[in-house]
Design a protein around this motif. Structure first.
Motif, PDB file in Angstrom:
ATOM      1  N   ASN A  54       0.822  -1.215   0.000  1.00  0.00           N
ATOM      2  CA  ASN A  54       0.000   0.000   0.000  1.00  0.00           C
ATOM      3  C   ASN A  54       0.856   1.266   0.000  1.00  0.00           C
ATOM      4  N   VAL A  55       1.992   1.217   0.658  1.00  0.00           N
ATOM      5  CA  VAL A  55       2.889   2.373   0.682  1.00  0.00           C
ATOM      6  C   VAL A  55       3.461   2.621  -0.714  1.00  0.00           C
ATOM      7  N   MET A  56       3.857   1.570  -1.385  1.00  0.00           N
ATOM      8  CA  MET A  56       4.367   1.722  -2.749  1.00  0.00           C
ATOM      9  C   MET A  56       3.267   2.219  -3.677  1.00  0.00           C
ATOM     10  N   ALA A  57       2.052   1.709  -3.528  1.00  0.00           N
ATOM     11  CA  ALA A  57       0.946   2.137  -4.381  1.00  0.00           C
ATOM     12  C   ALA A  57       0.603   3.608  -4.145  1.00  0.00           C
ATOM     13  N   SER A  58       0.670   4.067  -2.910  1.00  0.00           N
ATOM     14  CA  SER A  58       0.434   5.484  -2.623  1.00  0.00           C
ATOM     15  C   SER A  58       1.517   6.350  -3.244  1.00  0.00           C
ATOM     16  N   PHE A  59       2.735   5.890  -3.188  1.00  0.00           N
ATOM     17  CA  PHE A  59       3.853   6.605  -3.812  1.00  0.00           C
ATOM     18  C   PHE A  59       3.646   6.698  -5.326  1.00  0.00           C
ATOM     19  N   LEU A  60       3.218   5.605  -5.954  1.00  0.00           N
ATOM     20  CA  LEU A  60       2.959   5.607  -7.391  1.00  0.00           C
ATOM     21  C   LEU A  60       1.793   6.513  -7.741  1.00  0.00           C
ATOM     22  N   ALA A  61       0.746   6.529  -6.933  1.00  0.00           N
ATOM     23  CA  ALA A  61      -0.398   7.404  -7.184  1.00  0.00           C
ATOM     24  C   ALA A  61       0.006   8.869  -7.079  1.00  0.00           C
ATOM     25  N   THR A  62       0.890   9.181  -6.148  1.00  0.00           N
ATOM     26  CA  THR A  62       1.394  10.551  -6.031  1.00  0.00           C
ATOM     27  C   THR A  62       2.182  10.939  -7.269  1.00  0.00           C
TER      28      THR A  62
ATOM     29  N   ILE B 285       5.353   8.369 -17.575  1.00  0.00           N
ATOM     30  CA  ILE B 285       5.067   8.055 -16.173  1.00  0.00           C
ATOM     31  C   ILE B 285       3.731   7.310 -16.011  1.00  0.00           C
ATOM     32  N   PRO B 286       2.615   7.770 -16.595  1.00  0.00           N
ATOM     33  CA  PRO B 286       1.373   6.990 -16.450  1.00  0.00           C
ATOM     34  C   PRO B 286       1.459   5.617 -17.116  1.00  0.00           C
ATOM     35  N   LEU B 287       2.193   5.518 -18.217  1.00  0.00           N
ATOM     36  CA  LEU B 287       2.329   4.226 -18.885  1.00  0.00           C
ATOM     37  C   LEU B 287       3.089   3.217 -18.028  1.00  0.00           C
ATOM     38  N   ILE B 288       3.954   3.708 -17.178  1.00  0.00           N
ATOM     39  CA  ILE B 288       4.712   2.834 -16.284  1.00  0.00           C
ATOM     40  C   ILE B 288       3.950   2.604 -14.976  1.00  0.00           C
ATOM     41  N   THR B 289       3.290   3.637 -14.482  1.00  0.00           N
ATOM     42  CA  THR B 289       2.654   3.587 -13.168  1.00  0.00           C
ATOM     43  C   THR B 289       1.405   2.707 -13.150  1.00  0.00           C
ATOM     44  N   ILE B 290       0.557   2.820 -14.149  1.00  0.00           N
ATOM     45  CA  ILE B 290      -0.717   2.106 -14.133  1.00  0.00           C
ATOM     46  C   ILE B 290      -0.523   0.587 -14.122  1.00  0.00           C
ATOM     47  N   PRO B 291       0.367   0.019 -14.952  1.00  0.00           N
ATOM     48  CA  PRO B 291       0.576  -1.439 -14.829  1.00  0.00           C
ATOM     49  C   PRO B 291       1.119  -1.861 -13.463  1.00  0.00           C
ATOM     50  N   LEU B 292       1.950  -1.029 -12.858  1.00  0.00           N
ATOM     51  CA  LEU B 292       2.443  -1.353 -11.518  1.00  0.00           C
ATOM     52  C   LEU B 292       1.321  -1.345 -10.491  1.00  0.00           C
ATOM     53  N   LEU B 293       0.384  -0.406 -10.620  1.00  0.00           N
ATOM     54  CA  LEU B 293      -0.759  -0.385  -9.712  1.00  0.00           C
ATOM     55  C   LEU B 293      -1.639  -1.627  -9.900  1.00  0.00           C
ATOM     56  N   VAL B 294      -1.733  -2.101 -11.127  1.00  0.00           N
ATOM     57  CA  VAL B 294      -2.516  -3.312 -11.380  1.00  0.00           C
ATOM     58  C   VAL B 294      -1.840  -4.515 -10.716  1.00  0.00           C
ATOM     59  N   VAL B 295      -0.532  -4.619 -10.842  1.00  0.00           N
ATOM     60  CA  VAL B 295       0.196  -5.746 -10.252  1.00  0.00           C
ATOM     61  C   VAL B 295       0.151  -5.701  -8.730  1.00  0.00           C
ATOM     62  N   LEU B 296       0.230  -4.501  -8.167  1.00  0.00           N
ATOM     63  CA  LEU B 296       0.192  -4.381  -6.708  1.00  0.00           C
ATOM     64  C   LEU B 296      -1.179  -4.737  -6.137  1.00  0.00           C
ATOM     65  N   ALA B 297      -2.231  -4.517  -6.899  1.00  0.00           N
ATOM     66  CA  ALA B 297      -3.603  -4.825  -6.477  1.00  0.00           C
ATOM     67  C   ALA B 297      -3.938  -4.177  -5.139  1.00  0.00           C
ATOM     68  N   SER B 298      -3.605  -2.915  -5.005  1.00  0.00           N
ATOM     69  CA  SER B 298      -3.836  -2.179  -3.774  1.00  0.00           C
ATOM     70  C   SER B 298      -5.041  -1.263  -3.949  1.00  0.00           C
ATOM     71  N   ARG B 299      -6.053  -1.465  -3.124  1.00  0.00           N
ATOM     72  CA  ARG B 299      -7.232  -0.587  -3.187  1.00  0.00           C
ATOM     73  C   ARG B 299      -6.872   0.829  -2.766  1.00  0.00           C
ATOM     74  N   THR B 300      -5.946   0.959  -1.850  1.00  0.00           N
ATOM     75  CA  THR B 300      -5.487   2.279  -1.428  1.00  0.00           C
ATOM     76  C   THR B 300      -4.834   3.021  -2.580  1.00  0.00           C
ATOM     77  N   GLY B 301      -4.004   2.328  -3.333  1.00  0.00           N
ATOM     78  CA  GLY B 301      -3.344   2.942  -4.479  1.00  0.00           C
ATOM     79  C   GLY B 301      -4.320   3.342  -5.562  1.00  0.00           C
TER      80      GLY B 301
ATOM     81  N   LEU C  41      -7.549   3.985  -5.186  1.00  0.00           N
ATOM     82  CA  LEU C  41      -8.358   5.082  -4.682  1.00  0.00           C
ATOM     83  C   LEU C  41      -7.590   6.396  -4.748  1.00  0.00           C
ATOM     84  N   GLY C  42      -6.333   6.369  -4.339  1.00  0.00           N
ATOM     85  CA  GLY C  42      -5.504   7.573  -4.419  1.00  0.00           C
ATOM     86  C   GLY C  42      -5.293   8.031  -5.849  1.00  0.00           C
ATOM     87  N   ALA C  43      -5.083   7.098  -6.763  1.00  0.00           N
ATOM     88  CA  ALA C  43      -4.867   7.457  -8.168  1.00  0.00           C
ATOM     89  C   ALA C  43      -6.133   8.041  -8.788  1.00  0.00           C
ATOM     90  N   VAL C  44      -7.281   7.467  -8.479  1.00  0.00           N
ATOM     91  CA  VAL C  44      -8.538   7.973  -9.045  1.00  0.00           C
ATOM     92  C   VAL C  44      -8.861   9.358  -8.500  1.00  0.00           C
TER      93      VAL C  44
END
Length: 86
Positions: free
Chosen positions: A18-26, A56-72, A74-77
């Motif tokens: 979740n911490v990594m996903a929040s960082f990626l959403a930021t 950056i979005p092309l790299i970040t979005i697949p990472l968020l999918v792999v992490l499967a973090s609802r926090t990430g 939600l933060g990204a949306v």
């Protein structure tokens, strides 16, 4: 190092996914904001920065999918919704 990649999600240097996903959403929100603020110059250095900001979005979005973090997600949306009118 004993990390089981089959059973565990990747989270890099962070302690929790979740911490990594929040960082990626930021980072996703910041790239959207900086893209909105970029002046339209014809210099090569500006083009390189814009290509980087579009990557950056092309790299970040697949990472968020792999992490499967609802926090990430939600933060990204929420961040994308807040930056979109700008």
């Amino acid at each position: 190092f004993g990390y089981n990649t089959v059973n565990n999600r990747p989270y890099g240097i962070f302690q929790q996914p979740n911490v990594m996903a929040s960082f990626l959403a930021t980072g996703l929100a910041l790239s959207g904001y900086l893209l909105a603020r970029q002046p339209h110059d014809k210099y090569l250095s500006w083009r390189q920065k814009i290509v980087f900001l579009y990557a950056i979005p092309l790299i970040t979005i697949p990472l968020l999918v792999v992490l499967a973090s609802r926090t990430g997600w939600l933060g990204a949306v929420i961040a994308t919704a807040m930056v979109a009118p700008y």
